[in-house]
Design a protein around this motif. Structure first.
Motif, short mmCIF file in Angstrom:
data_model
loop_
_atom_site.label_atom_id
_atom_site.label_comp_id
_atom_site.label_asym_id
_atom_site.label_seq_id
_atom_site.Cartn_x
_atom_site.Cartn_y
_atom_site.Cartn_z
N TYR A 47 0.81 -1.21 0.24
CA TYR A 47 0.60 0.31 0.05
C TYR A 47 1.20 1.30 -0.29
O TYR A 47 0.38 2.41 -0.22
CB TYR A 47 -0.84 -0.11 1.57
N LEU A 48 1.93 1.30 0.46
CA LEU A 48 2.89 2.14 0.64
C LEU A 48 3.32 3.28 -0.74
O LEU A 48 2.74 2.65 -1.87
CB LEU A 48 4.71 1.56 1.12
N PRO A 49 3.67 4.47 -1.06
CA PRO A 49 4.18 4.95 -2.10
C PRO A 49 5.60 4.27 -3.00
O PRO A 49 6.44 3.67 -2.08
CB PRO A 49 4.62 6.45 -2.20
N ALA A 50 5.34 3.65 -3.84
CA ALA A 50 6.54 2.76 -4.34
C ALA A 50 8.30 3.36 -4.35
O ALA A 50 8.76 2.79 -3.52
CB ALA A 50 6.64 2.89 -5.92
N SER A 51 8.14 4.94 -4.63
CA SER A 51 9.27 5.88 -4.38
C SER A 51 10.23 6.13 -2.75
O SER A 51 11.26 6.54 -2.72
CB SER A 51 9.75 6.30 -5.04
N ALA A 52 8.87 6.10 -1.91
CA ALA A 52 9.12 6.48 -0.88
C ALA A 52 9.98 5.83 0.05
O ALA A 52 10.86 4.71 0.47
CB ALA A 52 8.03 6.60 0.37
N ASP A 53 10.96 7.14 1.14
CA ASP A 53 11.52 5.82 1.83
C ASP A 53 10.85 5.15 2.86
O ASP A 53 12.30 3.76 3.55
CB ASP A 53 12.76 7.41 3.26
N SER A 54 9.82 5.21 4.02
CA SER A 54 9.61 4.34 4.04
C SER A 54 9.25 2.81 3.70
O SER A 54 9.49 1.86 3.74
CB SER A 54 7.92 4.71 4.89
N THR A 55 9.14 2.88 2.05
CA THR A 55 9.03 1.37 1.27
C THR A 55 10.18 0.95 1.45
O THR A 55 10.58 0.25 1.55
CB THR A 55 8.38 2.07 -0.13
N ASP A 495 4.05 9.17 4.35
CA ASP A 495 4.76 9.16 2.82
C ASP A 495 3.36 9.18 2.12
O ASP A 495 2.90 9.54 1.38
CB ASP A 495 5.00 7.98 3.11
N LEU A 496 2.27 8.69 2.89
CA LEU A 496 1.11 8.48 2.36
C LEU A 496 0.09 9.59 1.69
O LEU A 496 -0.14 9.79 0.74
CB LEU A 496 -0.07 6.98 3.28
N LYS A 497 -0.20 10.30 3.01
CA LYS A 497 -0.48 11.52 3.18
C LYS A 497 0.29 12.53 1.54
O LYS A 497 -0.75 13.13 0.74
CB LYS A 497 0.01 12.52 4.07
N GLU A 498 2.33 12.79 1.62
CA GLU A 498 2.47 13.29 0.53
C GLU A 498 1.92 12.60 -0.89
O GLU A 498 2.28 13.64 -1.53
CB GLU A 498 4.29 13.35 0.87
N ASP A 503 0.17 12.42 -6.48
CA ASP A 503 -0.83 11.61 -7.99
C ASP A 503 -1.95 11.86 -8.04
O ASP A 503 -2.38 11.98 -9.14
CB ASP A 503 -0.99 10.10 -6.47
N THR A 504 -2.83 13.07 -6.85
CA THR A 504 -3.82 13.73 -7.18
C THR A 504 -3.55 14.71 -7.91
O THR A 504 -3.87 15.03 -9.18
CB THR A 504 -4.66 14.47 -5.81
N ALA A 505 -2.73 15.69 -8.03
CA ALA A 505 -2.89 16.20 -9.10
C ALA A 505 -1.81 16.34 -10.48
O ALA A 505 -1.58 16.46 -11.45
CB ALA A 505 -1.10 17.26 -8.32
N THR A 560 -9.72 11.94 7.92
CA THR A 560 -9.63 11.46 5.93
C THR A 560 -8.92 11.00 5.55
O THR A 560 -7.71 11.51 6.04
CB THR A 560 -9.85 12.93 4.73
N ASP A 561 -8.64 10.10 5.64
CA ASP A 561 -8.07 8.83 4.19
C ASP A 561 -7.68 9.84 3.52
O ASP A 561 -8.54 10.73 3.00
CB ASP A 561 -8.42 7.87 3.36
N PRO A 562 -6.15 10.07 3.48
CA PRO A 562 -5.43 10.93 2.31
C PRO A 562 -5.94 10.74 0.54
O PRO A 562 -5.50 11.07 -0.10
CB PRO A 562 -3.94 10.66 2.82
N GLY A 563 -6.30 9.07 0.26
CA GLY A 563 -6.32 9.10 -0.88
C GLY A 563 -8.46 9.34 -1.41
O GLY A 563 -8.21 8.85 -2.40
N LEU A 564 -8.72 9.00 -0.31
CA LEU A 564 -10.26 9.66 -0.42
C LEU A 564 -10.52 10.71 -2.22
O LEU A 564 -11.27 10.35 -2.39
CB LEU A 564 -11.05 9.96 0.40
N GLY A 565 -9.83 12.27 -2.39
CA GLY A 565 -10.25 12.64 -2.89
C GLY A 565 -9.74 12.18 -4.20
O GLY A 565 -10.74 12.46 -5.17
#
Length: 691
Positions: A47-55, A495-498, A503-505, A560-565
């Motif tokens: 579920y994490l961002p593919a390129s993020a530090d946490s991933t 990282d999910l939020k950022e 992704d939205t943009a 609110t879930d960051p991916g909702l929008g």
């Protein structure tokens, strides 16, 4: 054999050939469909961002000695303060767990300053990356670490929270499917008022869902497409929701043609010629919108795109081939007791949609302006949406892991109860450790596992998890530790939020352009597509506003879930345009027959309003099933899409799009030829004599 006999033989053979084809396809897909559950993964890295530090941290941790670590925290608490017997019980339970499992080191108890709580961090590599073994390990620990005699014992930590989340995702399999089938069945019975007809589209949708499972497994094996509980659940909802919508449109048009044409085979051919382009364009917009998610960086979003597309295309294939074949073979009697007799005319009744159309036709500008003001006012509610959803607030009903996290936060206010993990090259471990300890907001840092060229540094922040203070600490560590990766649960949420914002943009403009191009190609106009796209964007904004008015005050959601929008935008635009296509395509048909613009618009609304309303109710109900799921993110997504579809169906499509079409007249088809000169009415062709 004469020409007439040849035609009759062909008519009888085609449906049977299509049935045989589907039997063969399902036989091939069956072994693969059965394996889809085996490749479903709901680990955090899925579920994490593919390129993020946490991933990067999560993936490197998997490669360290012992593989993936399952980290737990055993929390022993008594409101009035722990007794000596409580501490003895805690020691005995922890010792038993250590004796039954291969733990990383000897667990050490950390008492709280107020004496009410004792926590034991526990870690093991025993399950590795096997999710079933991880869940079994967590359940086994909970069986040993149980409350007794007024002593509250809770098992929390990242491993326990992941297990609790996976149990919720398991509901997206069988329970979600059964609930969806039941909801669709009830609605179809009410819509068709027939003891038999409702079974046909429902059974076809079920076979399409089974086929989609096989295709999804094939995509995973061939291209490595990620399969998660979320994506497979959405795929099932799309198969039944979108598939039933297509069936409603086809069956409605087929019923019309049966009154004009004697033979079911010929009536079905006419029905598919009439509504086939709209169904194809409708599915094309949904598929195009979902495939745009491939541009997302978030793993869960990118994996949902292909699987959602598979669901829509399998539903399309089934409804354009298998459904017509079955209906033709069953003949007119499938509509019993409301059988459409050849040469008959349906009873003319003053329908709700005719009344709506009349009001829109009399004062189109007033209706349009009023609707725009209403949608704009509703959209303002989005300003009231709660902030980003914290990990502990992500469950509808709080599981044990969340209770444990809250107990720790209250008992240890001077330090974080959730570690930040730093992975640094092994040759820089000492320097990284020193830098981490000197970073503002860090309470402590110590060296953890080493292996595969990397060293873990476990950092404890001064501030509570997922607070602004801890976020500043994570950002400071990332700024100061060049060449190292900073991860852990809080970093993952950041990282999910950022990444969702990024992704939205990126994805939103791609979705808009893709859908707009499909509409231009179908309607051969620029104005009509722009109206439809503007309408669904307005619906999206208004629905998010409704969410802002109810999520916290009514549902009690703390975020609110960051991916909702992004996800709600993709689904509402792609699915909402469906109904616009049904309406506008019929409007264009009427205009091509020579109808004046106002007449064409009102006729299209009168003839398609009922089926669009039925389709909207079915689609809203299927997404509404998510309201019964245990994760806040899924409930929010289901609510927004369900409400958005209803708003689109009963306000935007019936009033605003119709009003705009009436107000613009022929200009709605600009720059196509329909916008310039009246079309000579097309005389209905005389039906050939039956052979």
């Amino acid at each position: 054999m004469g020409a007439g006999e040849t035609i009759r033989t062909r008519r009888r053979a085609v449906p049977w050939l299509l049935l045989a084809l589907w039997v063969g396809v399902l036989a091939v897909a069956s072994p693969f469909a059965a394996k889809l559950g085996d490749v479903q993964r709901d680990r955090i890295t899925d579920y994490l961002p593919a390129s993020a530090d946490s991933t990067q941290v999560a993936e490197i941790q998997d490669r360290l000695p012992g593989g993936e670590t399952t980290e737990l925290v055993l929390v022993y608490h008594r409101d009035g303060g722990l007794t000596a017997a409580d501490r003895q019980t805690a020691g005995e339970q922890v010792a038993r767990i250590a004796g039954e499992h291969d733990l990383a080191g000897e667990p050490q108890g950390v008492p709280s300053k107020d004496g009410t709580t004792l926590m034991y961090p526990v870690a093991t590599n025993e399950p590795g990356d096997d999710e079933k073994k991880r869940d079994a390990f967590v359940d086994a620990v909970r069986e040993v670490a149980h409350s007794e005699g007024g002593l509250t014992v809770q098992v929390g930590g990242p491993g326990a929270m992941t297990t609790d989340a996976s149990k919720v995702y398991n509901q997206l399999g069988g329970p979600l499917l059964y609930t969806t089938v039941a909801v669709v069945a009830v609605l179809l019975i009410l819509i068709y008022r027939s003891p038999v007809l409702w079974l046909v589209p429902l059974a076809v949708a079920g076979l399409a869902d089974y086929l989609s499972m096989g295709v999804a497994y094939g995509l995973h094996e061939a291209f490595g497409t990620q399969v998660s509980g979320q994506s497979t659940g959405i795929m099932t909802i799309l198969v039944f929701g979108a598939g039933t919508d297509y069936a409603l449109l086809i069956i409605s048009r087929y019923r019309e043609e049966l009154r004009r044409i004697e033979r079911p085979y010929d009536a079905m051919r006419a029905a598919l010629r009439g509504c086939g382009p709209a169904v194809l364009a409708s599915s094309g917009t949904v598929a195009a919108g979902l495939l745009c998610l491939l541009a997302a960086d978030l793993n869960s979003n990118r994996g949902m795109g292909p699987l959602g597309t598979v669901g829509v295309l399998c539903a399309l294939a089934a409804m354009l081939t298998l459904l017509p074949a079955i209906l033709v073979l069953l003949g007119r009697r499938v509509f019993w007791p409301l059988v459409p007799a050849y040469g008959s005319t349906p009873k003319v009744r003053r329908s709700l949609f005719a009344a709506m159309g009349s009001s829109a036709g009399r004062r189109p500008v007033t209706v349009l302006a009023g609707g725009a003001v209403l949608l704009g006012a509703l959209a303002l509610g989005a300003l009231n949406l709660p902030g980003s959803l914290k990990q502990e607030d992500s469950f509808v009903d709080k599981p044990e892991s969340v209770d444990a996290l809250q107990t720790l936060a209250e008992a240890y206010p001077e330090r974080s109860s959730q570690p930040i993990t730093v992975l640094t090259p092994a040759d820089r471990a000492d320097a990284t450790l020193a830098t981490a300890r000197g970073t503002d907001g860090v309470d402590s840092a110590q060296q953890g596992r080493t292996g595969d060229g990397w060293t873990e540094v476990v950092v404890i922040a001064e501030d509570a998890p997922q607070t602004p203070g801890e976020t500043r600490t994570i950002e400071a560590l990332r700024d100061r530790l060049d060449g190292s990766y900073v991860g852990g649960p809080s970093a993952q949420q950041l990282d999910l939020k950022e990444t969702n914002a990024r992704d939205t943009a990126v994805v939103v403009p791609i979705v808009l352009v893709s859908v707009l191009l499909i509409l231009i190609a179908l309607l051969r106009s620029l104005v009509a597509p722009l109206i439809l796209v503007a309408a669904v964007v307005a619906v999206w904004g208004a629905t998010l506003g409704i969410g802002g008015l109810v999520f916290e005050p009514l549902f009690g959601f703390q975020g609110t879930d960051p991916g909702l929008g992004l996800l709600s935008f993709v689904f509402l635009v792609a699915l909402g345009v469906d109904y616009g296509i049904f309406l506008m395509h019929r409007m264009r048909e009427e205009a091509m027959r020579g109808a004046e613009p106002t007449t064409a618009a009102l006729t299209a609304l009168r003839t398609t309003g009922g089926v669009i309303a039925s389709a909207g109710l079915v689609l809203a109900a299927t997404f509404g099933v998510l309201l019964n799921m245990g994760l806040v993110a899924l409930v929010e997504l289901g609510f927004v899409i369900a409400v958005g579809v209803l708003l689109d169906t009963f306000l935007v499509r019936t009033y605003l799009v119709t009003s705009a079409s009436v107000a613009l007249g022929r200009k709605v088809w600009w720059p196509g030829r329909l916008s310039k000169t009246p079309v000579e009415p097309v005389r209905p062709q005389r039906q050939p004599e039956p052979v």
